[in-house]
Each structure stands twice: as structure tokens, then as C-alpha cells.
Scaffold this motif. Structure first.
Motif, PDB file in Angstrom:
ATOM      1  N   GLN A 175       0.857  -1.184   0.000  1.00 39.74           N
ATOM      2  CA  GLN A 175       0.000   0.000   0.000  1.00 39.74           C
ATOM      3  C   GLN A 175       0.891   1.232   0.000  1.00 39.74           C
ATOM      4  OE1 GLN A 175      -2.068  -0.874   3.737  1.00 39.74           O
ATOM      5  NE2 GLN A 175      -3.962  -1.109   2.562  1.00 39.74           N
ATOM      6  N   CYS A 176       0.321   2.354  -0.390  1.00 39.23           N
ATOM      7  CA  CYS A 176       1.043   3.615  -0.293  1.00 39.23           C
ATOM      8  C   CYS A 176       1.099   4.026   1.187  1.00 39.23           C
ATOM      9  CB  CYS A 176       0.362   4.687  -1.136  1.00 39.23           C
ATOM     10  SG  CYS A 176      -1.306   5.110  -0.586  1.00 39.23           S
ATOM     11  N   LEU A 177       1.766   5.123   1.490  1.00 40.07           N
ATOM     12  CA  LEU A 177       1.911   5.574   2.883  1.00 40.07           C
ATOM     13  C   LEU A 177       0.572   5.815   3.581  1.00 40.07           C
ATOM     14  CD1 LEU A 177       4.866   8.127   2.668  1.00 40.07           C
ATOM     15  CD2 LEU A 177       4.814   6.006   4.003  1.00 40.07           C
ATOM     16  N   CYS A 178      -0.380   6.426   2.882  1.00 42.51           N
ATOM     17  CA  CYS A 178      -1.670   6.748   3.500  1.00 42.51           C
ATOM     18  C   CYS A 178      -2.683   5.611   3.389  1.00 42.51           C
ATOM     19  CB  CYS A 178      -2.240   8.033   2.902  1.00 42.51           C
ATOM     20  SG  CYS A 178      -2.758   7.890   1.176  1.00 42.51           S
ATOM     21  N   ILE A 209      -1.891  -2.337  -3.767  1.00 46.80           N
ATOM     22  CA  ILE A 209      -1.331  -2.932  -4.982  1.00 46.80           C
ATOM     23  C   ILE A 209      -1.108  -4.421  -4.773  1.00 46.80           C
ATOM     24  CG2 ILE A 209       0.600  -2.855  -6.620  1.00 46.80           C
ATOM     25  CD1 ILE A 209       1.147   0.027  -5.438  1.00 46.80           C
ATOM     26  N   ASN A 210      -1.529  -5.205  -5.766  1.00 48.20           N
ATOM     27  CA  ASN A 210      -1.260  -6.648  -5.796  1.00 48.20           C
ATOM     28  C   ASN A 210      -0.474  -6.938  -7.067  1.00 48.20           C
ATOM     29  OD1 ASN A 210      -2.721  -7.706  -3.474  1.00 48.20           O
ATOM     30  ND2 ASN A 210      -4.521  -6.941  -4.528  1.00 48.20           N
ATOM     31  N   VAL A 211       0.687  -7.540  -6.892  1.00 47.44           N
ATOM     32  CA  VAL A 211       1.542  -7.916  -8.016  1.00 47.44           C
ATOM     33  C   VAL A 211       1.484  -9.429  -8.140  1.00 47.44           C
ATOM     34  CG1 VAL A 211       3.905  -7.894  -8.923  1.00 47.44           C
ATOM     35  CG2 VAL A 211       3.053  -5.941  -7.600  1.00 47.44           C
ATOM     36  N   ALA A 212       1.048  -9.925  -9.303  1.00 45.89           N
ATOM     37  CA  ALA A 212       0.885 -11.369  -9.491  1.00 45.89           C
ATOM     38  C   ALA A 212       2.229 -12.089  -9.510  1.00 45.89           C
ATOM     39  CB  ALA A 212       0.119 -11.656 -10.780  1.00 45.89           C
ATOM     40  N   GLU A 213       3.176 -11.568 -10.276  1.00 46.01           N
ATOM     41  CA  GLU A 213       4.478 -12.230 -10.396  1.00 46.01           C
ATOM     42  C   GLU A 213       5.585 -11.212 -10.611  1.00 46.01           C
ATOM     43  OE1 GLU A 213       3.319 -16.466 -12.483  1.00 46.01           O
ATOM     44  OE2 GLU A 213       4.140 -14.882 -13.737  1.00 46.01           O
ATOM     45  N   THR A 214       6.624 -11.347  -9.829  1.00 45.03           N
ATOM     46  CA  THR A 214       7.809 -10.519 -10.024  1.00 45.03           C
ATOM     47  C   THR A 214       9.036 -11.411  -9.975  1.00 45.03           C
ATOM     48  OG1 THR A 214       8.985  -8.537  -9.291  1.00 45.03           O
ATOM     49  CG2 THR A 214       8.065  -9.933  -7.584  1.00 45.03           C
ATOM     50  N   LYS A 215      10.055 -10.990 -10.656  1.00 42.84           N
ATOM     51  CA  LYS A 215      11.308 -11.747 -10.651  1.00 42.84           C
ATOM     52  C   LYS A 215      12.103 -11.377  -9.402  1.00 42.84           C
ATOM     53  CE  LYS A 215      11.383 -12.088 -15.607  1.00 42.84           C
ATOM     54  NZ  LYS A 215      10.805 -11.046 -16.423  1.00 42.84           N
ATOM     55  N   PHE A 232      -4.513  -2.546  -8.986  1.00 41.80           N
ATOM     56  CA  PHE A 232      -4.568  -1.425  -8.052  1.00 41.80           C
ATOM     57  C   PHE A 232      -5.972  -1.265  -7.512  1.00 41.80           C
ATOM     58  CE2 PHE A 232      -1.195  -0.534 -11.057  1.00 41.80           C
ATOM     59  CZ  PHE A 232      -0.161  -0.076 -10.263  1.00 41.80           C
ATOM     60  N   GLU A 233      -6.080  -0.932  -6.235  1.00 42.56           N
ATOM     61  CA  GLU A 233      -7.338  -0.496  -5.627  1.00 42.56           C
ATOM     62  C   GLU A 233      -7.105   0.936  -5.182  1.00 42.56           C
ATOM     63  OE1 GLU A 233      -8.806  -3.092  -2.555  1.00 42.56           O
ATOM     64  OE2 GLU A 233      -8.251  -4.879  -3.714  1.00 42.56           O
ATOM     65  N   GLY A 234      -8.120   1.771  -5.329  1.00 48.19           N
ATOM     66  CA  GLY A 234      -7.966   3.187  -5.004  1.00 48.19           C
ATOM     67  C   GLY A 234      -7.526   3.996  -6.208  1.00 48.19           C
ATOM     68  N   HIS A 235      -7.994   3.591  -7.387  1.00 53.69           N
ATOM     69  CA  HIS A 235      -7.618   4.266  -8.635  1.00 53.69           C
ATOM     70  C   HIS A 235      -7.841   5.773  -8.577  1.00 53.69           C
ATOM     71  CE1 HIS A 235      -6.810   0.773 -11.211  1.00 53.69           C
ATOM     72  NE2 HIS A 235      -7.748   0.161 -10.517  1.00 53.69           N
ATOM     73  N   GLU A 236      -8.857   6.199  -7.843  1.00 50.42           N
ATOM     74  CA  GLU A 236      -9.159   7.629  -7.787  1.00 50.42           C
ATOM     75  C   GLU A 236      -8.045   8.436  -7.122  1.00 50.42           C
ATOM     76  OE1 GLU A 236     -11.145   5.782  -4.110  1.00 50.42           O
ATOM     77  OE2 GLU A 236     -10.727   5.185  -6.164  1.00 50.42           O
ATOM     78  N   GLY A 250       1.640  11.197  -1.966  1.00 49.89           N
ATOM     79  CA  GLY A 250       2.791  11.393  -2.833  1.00 49.89           C
ATOM     80  C   GLY A 250       3.670  10.170  -3.051  1.00 49.89           C
ATOM     81  N   THR A 251       3.305   9.023  -2.473  1.00 50.65           N
ATOM     82  CA  THR A 251       4.115   7.816  -2.637  1.00 50.65           C
ATOM     83  C   THR A 251       4.298   7.496  -4.113  1.00 50.65           C
ATOM     84  OG1 THR A 251       3.355   6.877  -0.542  1.00 50.65           O
ATOM     85  CG2 THR A 251       4.221   5.328  -2.158  1.00 50.65           C
ATOM     86  N   HIS A 252       5.540   7.243  -4.513  1.00 56.15           N
ATOM     87  CA  HIS A 252       5.823   6.808  -5.880  1.00 56.15           C
ATOM     88  C   HIS A 252       5.373   5.365  -6.017  1.00 56.15           C
ATOM     89  CE1 HIS A 252       9.264   9.957  -6.165  1.00 56.15           C
ATOM     90  NE2 HIS A 252       8.091  10.483  -5.982  1.00 56.15           N
ATOM     91  N   LEU A 253       4.511   5.097  -6.993  1.00 55.60           N
ATOM     92  CA  LEU A 253       3.915   3.775  -7.145  1.00 55.60           C
ATOM     93  C   LEU A 253       4.528   2.958  -8.279  1.00 55.60           C
ATOM     94  CD1 LEU A 253       0.191   4.867  -6.735  1.00 55.60           C
ATOM     95  CD2 LEU A 253       1.704   3.885  -4.988  1.00 55.60           C
ATOM     96  N   PHE A 254       4.798   3.600  -9.412  1.00 56.56           N
ATOM     97  CA  PHE A 254       5.295   2.824 -10.543  1.00 56.56           C
ATOM     98  C   PHE A 254       5.885   3.698 -11.636  1.00 56.56           C
ATOM     99  CE2 PHE A 254       0.742   3.551 -11.361  1.00 56.56           C
ATOM    100  CZ  PHE A 254       0.779   4.147 -12.623  1.00 56.56           C
TER     101      PHE A 254
END
Length: 143
Positions: A9-12, A17-23, A53-57, A77-81
């Protein structure tokens, strides 16, 4: 190479965020845009295309080039992607994830835009190092 799913999640906590697969590796970008955006070298995880993502707004997106955009939480202000537009590939800050369960043995593998890295820092890790020209040659594809 195995893949791991991650949640964060972001700071607030307004964006989840759910990531299905990462290396299981971390990379760094030293380009001037990433350094300006992150306040230093951008330490990142390639999270692929299956990111939900949840909270698209609360997500604001800045188109930083013809091929990529950067997303952040409009509340905290959290950097997400960093997202490659054509491939819909998400590169996400390693520090965004509270827990890197399954990534404990992740290796720092590649540094890109090494030709733009300022002289005031160096990483001691032995990594693949690519200049900006090498990055564009490797990933631009045939157009």
C-alpha cells in the motif's frame, strides 16, 4: 527463475497494490529523470504486466516520455510505478514493499544509464552495467 507475488500500500493506505508475479532481483536506474523523481538512484523491481490497483481515484499519472509514465498517490505522494506504455510493464520502487517475502535472496543484478550516474555515489555490488545507448538498443525493439 522463480517468481513471487507481492502486496503493498502507499503511505496513507488509500492505494493498494497486488503484483501477481515478479522476478527475484532488484535493478537500478541512474538516468536524470529517475534520480529527480526518486531523489537518488531508482532501485526497482520488474513487476511485469499483472499488477492490480485499488484506489484508482487516488492515482495520478505523469507521462514522462513517449514510451513511459510514472504513477503516484495524489494524497500522500508515494511513488507507485514507472510503466512502459506499449508493453504495459510495471517497474516499481523496491522500497514500496513493506515485506519482500520470497525476495530475501533477491540479487542486485543490473544498473542502467550508468553513463548518467553522478560521481558522488557508487554501489559495491557486481552488476551488469548498461549505458543509455545500450538500454535503448536492447529494449527499443524493431520499429
Amino acid at each position: 527463475m522463480s517468481t513471487i507475488s507481492l502486496k503493498t500500500q502507499c503511505l496513507c493506505k488509500k492505494v493498494s497494490i497486488n503484483v501477481a508475479e515478479t522476478k527475484p532481483h532488484v535493478d537500478s536506474c541512474h538516468c536524470s529523470m529517475c534520480r529527480k523523481w526518486s531523489g537518488g538512484p531508482f532501485l526497482a523491481i520488474d513487476c511485469g504486466t499483472e499488477v492490480n490497483f485499488e484506489g484508482h481515484e487516488h492515482i495520478k499519472v505523469f507521462s514522462s516520455s513517449e514510451w513511459a509514465e510514472r504513477g503516484f498517490c495524489s494524497n500522500c505522494g508515494t511513488h507507485l510505478f514507472y510503466r512502459l506504455k506499449e508493453a504495459n510493464q510495471y517497474i516499481m520502487p523496491a522500497g514500496l514493499f513493506d515485506s519482500l517475502d520470497g525476495l530475501e535472496s533477491a540479487e542486485f543484478t543490473t544498473q542502467i544509464f550508468i553513463d548518467e550516474k553522478p560521481r558522488y555515489y557508487d554501489f559495491v555490488n557486481k552488476t551488469k552495467m548498461m549505458t543509455g545507448e545500450e538500454v535503448f538498443a536492447a529494449f527499443a525493439g524493431d520499429k
